[in-house]
Design an enzyme around this catalytic site. Structure first.
Site, PDB file in Angstrom:
ATOM      1  CB  SER A  51     145.888  22.792  56.400  1.00 52.08           C
ATOM      2  OG  SER A  51     145.195  21.823  55.749  1.00 52.08           O
ATOM      3  CG  ASP A 165     145.358  20.038  58.655  1.00 48.00           C
ATOM      4  OD1 ASP A 165     145.386  20.932  59.093  1.00 48.00           O
ATOM      5  OD2 ASP A 165     144.846  19.597  57.565  1.00 48.00           O
TER       6      ASP A 165
END
Length: 271
Positions: A51, A165
């Site tokens: 991320s 993510d």
């Protein structure tokens, strides 16, 4: 045999495997972490990020840490609204067209295998239910996939995979780092902590922040245990407070300065 053009020769050396967690706006602390590590000449053998960690780590390995820092420092509430607020799509609350254009401006065409410092970005393939690791290929696609917060940013599609993510399964991607542990020390930067700000306005961003923070913090705490050194920047900000870049980056610097003696001690033992 002639060497292929465009390839960067990587020097084998002892050093640290740096693992950068997710954290949305808190992820800007990774900038301060990397600045202090470089200033203290800590050899970074590879960077593994999820991320926000993939975003900052990818720019760093591309030699563009100053670029992501300058973009962050110029952010204001107004600029953030312009960047993120657009008509949502069926796949995400935030239309990512402007974010994509901004990333492509600086890293379009950059290949992971050509980076001087080896880099791995971690994403999650929701279609096939498995971890997806980028250790080669297009840097933009790797970063864009790893930052695709489910329900917030639209997923990124590559072939038969729908990627979101990496924090879905790897808030702190230390399991990936352990596969490369030879003479390296694993240094983890974990930004996912329990929320410490009282909710005064129950808007959608605050609700998303609180609803996800508790689970992510617990998962990160379990994952970080196998690290040789853990850096915990204290960032009292919400997930979307990107306009507080200077404060967040400075917290990354402060936490890393405290960890430098331990990192040097660990590296000395490896010699």
């Amino acid at each position: 045999m002639k060497k292929k053009k465009g390839k960067v020769k990587r020097v084998k050396r002892r050093g640290i495997t740096l693992v950068l967690s997710g954290g949305s706006a808190k992820g800007l602390a990774h900038i301060g972490v990397l600045e202090v590590l470089d200033k203290n000449k800590i050899p970074i053998k590879r960077v593994i990020g999820t991320s926000a960690g993939a975003l900052v780590g990818g720019f760093y390995c591309a030699g563009k840490l100053d670029v992501i820092k300058n973009i962050s420092m110029q952010m204001s509430k107004k600029k953030i609204l312009k960047l993120f607020l657009a008509l949502p799509t069926l796949r995400g609350l935030i239309n990512t067209k402007k974010v994509d254009l901004l990333l492509k401006k600086y890293i379009e065409g950059v290949k992971i295998e050509n980076l001087k410092t080896p880099f791995i970005a971690v994403a999650f393939d929701i279609k096939n239910g498995r971890k997806y690791m980028f250790d080669r290929g297009d840097l933009f696609k790797a970063i864009r996939s790893s930052i695709a917060i489910p329900g917030v940013f639209a997923p990124f599609e590559i072939g038969n995979s729908i990627l979101v993510d990496g924090g879905v399964t790897d808030v702190v991607p230390i399991e990936v780092a352990k596969k490369f542990k030879d003479n390296d020390e694993i240094v983890v930067v974990n930004l996912e902590t329990l929320p410490n700000i009282e909710i005064k306005n129950f808007n959608i961003f605050n609700i998303i922040d609180y609803a996800t923070s508790f689970g992510l913090a617990e998962l990160a705490r379990l994952e970080e245990k196998d690290a040789d050194v853990i850096i915990h920047p204290y960032t009292k900000v919400r997930k979307f407070d990107f306009y507080k870049a200077e404060e967040i980056i400075n917290e990354g610097r402060k936490a890393t300065r405290k960890a430098i003696p331990m990192i040097k001690k660990k590296l000395k033992r490896r010699k």
